[in-house]
Design a protein around this motif. Structure first.
Motif, PDB file in Angstrom:
ATOM      1  N   GLY A   3       0.797  -1.219   0.000  1.00 42.26           N
ATOM      2  CA  GLY A   3       0.000   0.000   0.000  1.00 42.26           C
ATOM      3  C   GLY A   3       0.826   1.262   0.000  1.00 42.26           C
ATOM      4  N   ALA A   4       0.468   2.184   0.887  1.00 43.03           N
ATOM      5  CA  ALA A   4       1.144   3.480   0.950  1.00 43.03           C
ATOM      6  C   ALA A   4       2.626   3.335   1.265  1.00 43.03           C
ATOM      7  CB  ALA A   4       0.465   4.374   1.986  1.00 43.03           C
ATOM      8  N   GLN A   5       2.991   2.325   2.036  1.00 39.78           N
ATOM      9  CA  GLN A   5       4.410   2.144   2.346  1.00 39.78           C
ATOM     10  C   GLN A   5       5.181   1.638   1.134  1.00 39.78           C
ATOM     11  OE1 GLN A   5       5.933   3.441   5.265  1.00 39.78           O
ATOM     12  NE2 GLN A   5       3.902   4.325   4.949  1.00 39.78           N
ATOM     13  N   ALA A   6       4.523   0.891   0.243  1.00 41.67           N
ATOM     14  CA  ALA A   6       5.156   0.497  -1.024  1.00 41.67           C
ATOM     15  C   ALA A   6       5.366   1.740  -1.891  1.00 41.67           C
ATOM     16  CB  ALA A   6       4.304  -0.531  -1.752  1.00 41.67           C
ATOM     17  N   VAL A   7       4.383   2.628  -1.910  1.00 46.40           N
ATOM     18  CA  VAL A   7       4.515   3.886  -2.647  1.00 46.40           C
ATOM     19  C   VAL A   7       5.670   4.698  -2.071  1.00 46.40           C
ATOM     20  CG1 VAL A   7       3.380   6.064  -3.238  1.00 46.40           C
ATOM     21  CG2 VAL A   7       2.090   3.915  -3.329  1.00 46.40           C
ATOM     22  N   ALA A   8       5.782   4.733  -0.755  1.00 42.68           N
ATOM     23  CA  ALA A   8       6.897   5.447  -0.120  1.00 42.68           C
ATOM     24  C   ALA A   8       8.232   4.872  -0.580  1.00 42.68           C
ATOM     25  CB  ALA A   8       6.774   5.369   1.400  1.00 42.68           C
ATOM     26  N   LYS A   9       8.325   3.557  -0.678  1.00 37.18           N
ATOM     27  CA  LYS A   9       9.569   2.909  -1.118  1.00 37.18           C
ATOM     28  C   LYS A   9       9.891   3.273  -2.564  1.00 37.18           C
ATOM     29  CE  LYS A   9      10.622   0.754   2.655  1.00 37.18           C
ATOM     30  NZ  LYS A   9      11.812   1.124   3.430  1.00 37.18           N
ATOM     31  N   VAL A  10       8.859   3.360  -3.409  1.00 41.58           N
ATOM     32  CA  VAL A  10       9.080   3.787  -4.791  1.00 41.58           C
ATOM     33  C   VAL A  10       9.683   5.183  -4.797  1.00 41.58           C
ATOM     34  CG1 VAL A  10       7.928   4.473  -6.945  1.00 41.58           C
ATOM     35  CG2 VAL A  10       7.295   2.340  -5.804  1.00 41.58           C
ATOM     36  N   LEU A  11       9.082   6.083  -4.029  1.00 40.81           N
ATOM     37  CA  LEU A  11       9.570   7.460  -3.976  1.00 40.81           C
ATOM     38  C   LEU A  11      10.992   7.525  -3.406  1.00 40.81           C
ATOM     39  CD1 LEU A  11       6.311   9.194  -2.720  1.00 40.81           C
ATOM     40  CD2 LEU A  11       7.255   9.238  -5.039  1.00 40.81           C
ATOM     41  N   LEU A  12      11.250   6.749  -2.369  1.00 41.63           N
ATOM     42  CA  LEU A  12      12.585   6.741  -1.768  1.00 41.63           C
ATOM     43  C   LEU A  12      13.657   6.259  -2.739  1.00 41.63           C
ATOM     44  CD1 LEU A  12      11.673   5.395   1.774  1.00 41.63           C
ATOM     45  CD2 LEU A  12      12.798   7.589   1.286  1.00 41.63           C
ATOM     46  N   SER A  13      13.286   5.405  -3.681  1.00 43.66           N
ATOM     47  CA  SER A  13      14.260   4.863  -4.621  1.00 43.66           C
ATOM     48  C   SER A  13      14.364   5.692  -5.901  1.00 43.66           C
ATOM     49  CB  SER A  13      13.898   3.419  -4.982  1.00 43.66           C
ATOM     50  OG  SER A  13      12.842   3.387  -5.912  1.00 43.66           O
ATOM     51  N   SER A  14      13.620   6.783  -5.985  1.00 48.66           N
ATOM     52  CA  SER A  14      13.576   7.605  -7.197  1.00 48.66           C
ATOM     53  C   SER A  14      14.586   8.739  -7.115  1.00 48.66           C
ATOM     54  CB  SER A  14      12.161   8.164  -7.387  1.00 48.66           C
ATOM     55  OG  SER A  14      11.243   7.106  -7.548  1.00 48.66           O
ATOM     56  N   GLY A  15      14.759   9.419  -8.241  1.00 50.15           N
ATOM     57  CA  GLY A  15      15.685  10.541  -8.297  1.00 50.15           C
ATOM     58  C   GLY A  15      15.011  11.851  -7.932  1.00 50.15           C
ATOM     59  N   GLY A  16      15.762  12.909  -8.014  1.00 46.29           N
ATOM     60  CA  GLY A  16      15.242  14.247  -7.754  1.00 46.29           C
ATOM     61  C   GLY A  16      14.816  14.432  -6.309  1.00 46.29           C
ATOM     62  N   GLY A  17      13.727  15.159  -6.108  1.00 48.90           N
ATOM     63  CA  GLY A  17      13.221  15.430  -4.770  1.00 48.90           C
ATOM     64  C   GLY A  17      12.268  14.381  -4.243  1.00 48.90           C
ATOM     65  N   TRP A  18      11.998  13.340  -5.015  1.00 50.52           N
ATOM     66  CA  TRP A  18      11.032  12.323  -4.616  1.00 50.52           C
ATOM     67  C   TRP A  18      11.396  11.586  -3.331  1.00 50.52           C
ATOM     68  CZ3 TRP A  18       6.582  13.179  -6.523  1.00 50.52           C
ATOM     69  CH2 TRP A  18       6.438  13.708  -7.802  1.00 50.52           C
ATOM     70  N   PRO A  19      12.680  11.317  -3.054  1.00 44.72           N
ATOM     71  CA  PRO A  19      12.983  10.626  -1.793  1.00 44.72           C
ATOM     72  C   PRO A  19      12.514  11.390  -0.543  1.00 44.72           C
ATOM     73  CG  PRO A  19      14.827  10.407  -3.283  1.00 44.72           C
ATOM     74  CD  PRO A  19      13.862  11.383  -3.918  1.00 44.72           C
ATOM     75  N   ALA A  20      12.505  12.709  -0.597  1.00 38.15           N
ATOM     76  CA  ALA A  20      12.021  13.484   0.552  1.00 38.15           C
ATOM     77  C   ALA A  20      10.532  13.214   0.783  1.00 38.15           C
ATOM     78  CB  ALA A  20      12.263  14.972   0.331  1.00 38.15           C
ATOM     79  N   ALA A  21       9.764  13.153  -0.311  1.00 39.43           N
ATOM     80  CA  ALA A  21       8.337  12.845  -0.183  1.00 39.43           C
ATOM     81  C   ALA A  21       8.149  11.425   0.345  1.00 39.43           C
ATOM     82  CB  ALA A  21       7.643  13.015  -1.525  1.00 39.43           C
ATOM     83  N   GLY A  22       8.973  10.495  -0.126  1.00 38.20           N
ATOM     84  CA  GLY A  22       8.896   9.120   0.348  1.00 38.20           C
ATOM     85  C   GLY A  22       9.205   9.009   1.827  1.00 38.20           C
ATOM     86  N   ALA A  23      10.219   9.744   2.274  1.00 39.04           N
ATOM     87  CA  ALA A  23      10.578   9.730   3.694  1.00 39.04           C
ATOM     88  C   ALA A  23       9.434  10.276   4.538  1.00 39.04           C
ATOM     89  CB  ALA A  23      11.857  10.531   3.927  1.00 39.04           C
ATOM     90  N   LEU A  24       8.797  11.314   4.052  1.00 40.65           N
ATOM     91  CA  LEU A  24       7.665  11.905   4.768  1.00 40.65           C
ATOM     92  C   LEU A  24       6.527  10.893   4.935  1.00 40.65           C
ATOM     93  CD1 LEU A  24       6.676  14.587   5.999  1.00 40.65           C
ATOM     94  CD2 LEU A  24       5.688  15.126   3.782  1.00 40.65           C
ATOM     95  N   LEU A  25       6.297  10.081   3.908  1.00 42.27           N
ATOM     96  CA  LEU A  25       5.220   9.088   3.971  1.00 42.27           C
ATOM     97  C   LEU A  25       5.483   7.983   4.988  1.00 42.27           C
ATOM     98  CD1 LEU A  25       4.249   8.528   0.227  1.00 42.27           C
ATOM     99  CD2 LEU A  25       2.954   9.756   1.975  1.00 42.27           C
ATOM    100  N   THR A  26       6.704   7.867   5.460  1.00 46.04           N
ATOM    101  CA  THR A  26       7.018   6.818   6.436  1.00 46.04           C
ATOM    102  C   THR A  26       6.855   7.284   7.878  1.00 46.04           C
ATOM    103  OG1 THR A  26       9.395   7.329   6.570  1.00 46.04           O
ATOM    104  CG2 THR A  26       8.696   5.787   4.834  1.00 46.04           C
ATOM    105  N   LEU A  27       6.632   8.571   8.067  1.00 45.79           N
ATOM    106  CA  LEU A  27       6.571   9.130   9.422  1.00 45.79           C
ATOM    107  C   LEU A  27       5.139   9.300   9.912  1.00 45.79           C
ATOM    108  CD1 LEU A  27       9.205  11.971   8.936  1.00 45.79           C
ATOM    109  CD2 LEU A  27       9.571   9.714   9.978  1.00 45.79           C
ATOM    110  N   PRO A  28       4.874   8.869  11.171  1.00 45.44           N
ATOM    111  CA  PRO A  28       3.561   9.176  11.727  1.00 45.44           C
ATOM    112  C   PRO A  28       3.463  10.677  11.966  1.00 45.44           C
ATOM    113  CG  PRO A  28       4.846   7.758  13.211  1.00 45.44           C
ATOM    114  CD  PRO A  28       5.711   8.130  12.057  1.00 45.44           C
TER     115      PRO A  28
END
Length: 130
Positions: A67-92
């Motif tokens: 689910g959303a955590q899989a999406v976060a992993k996609v973002l974390l593994s991407s280039g540009g500013g996407w890893p920051a968005a992915g990291a945010l999705l992992t935080l309560p």
């Protein structure tokens, strides 16, 4: 053993397929992508029930995020500013909100742009009265 994560999605769902193709073109995540209908689910350590319920990110070591955590992993593994968005999705509490938004979209993906009747999740039978 795989040396890259695998993103498993519903290949029968137009919305899901379009979303994954968008991610491949624009985000360029460092992973393999496969429709669950063509994946070696047993080798990935997941069931068809789970794979049909949510997008999955399977690490080379066999850890499965859904689910959303899989999406976060996609973002974390991407280039540009996407890893920051992915990291945010992992935080309560963002993670909790992301889970709710993911479920809302997943449960209504047949109504989303590109969605078809094939995108609808199977209905669970109502519990039988005793």
């Amino acid at each position: 053993m795989r040396n890259q994560p695998v993103l498993v999605f519903d290949g029968d769902c137009g919305f899901c397929s379009t979303s994954v193709r968008f991610a491949e073109r624009r985000l360029k995540p460092r992973c393999e992508t496969t429709a669950w209908q063509f994946a070696d689910l047993e080798g990935l350590g997941v069931t068809s029930t789970r794979a049909s319920h949510e997008v999955l990110w399977v690490t080379p070591g066999g850890v499965v995020y859904g689910g959303a955590q899989a999406v976060a992993k996609v973002l974390l593994s991407s280039g540009g500013g996407w890893p920051a968005a992915g990291a945010l999705l992992t935080l309560p509490p963002v993670r909790w909100v992301a889970h709710g938004v993911y479920r809302l979209i997943a449960n209504n993906r047949h109504r989303m742009p590109g969605g078809t009747a094939a995108c609808a999740l199977p209905h669970r039978p109502a519990p039988r009265p005793d």
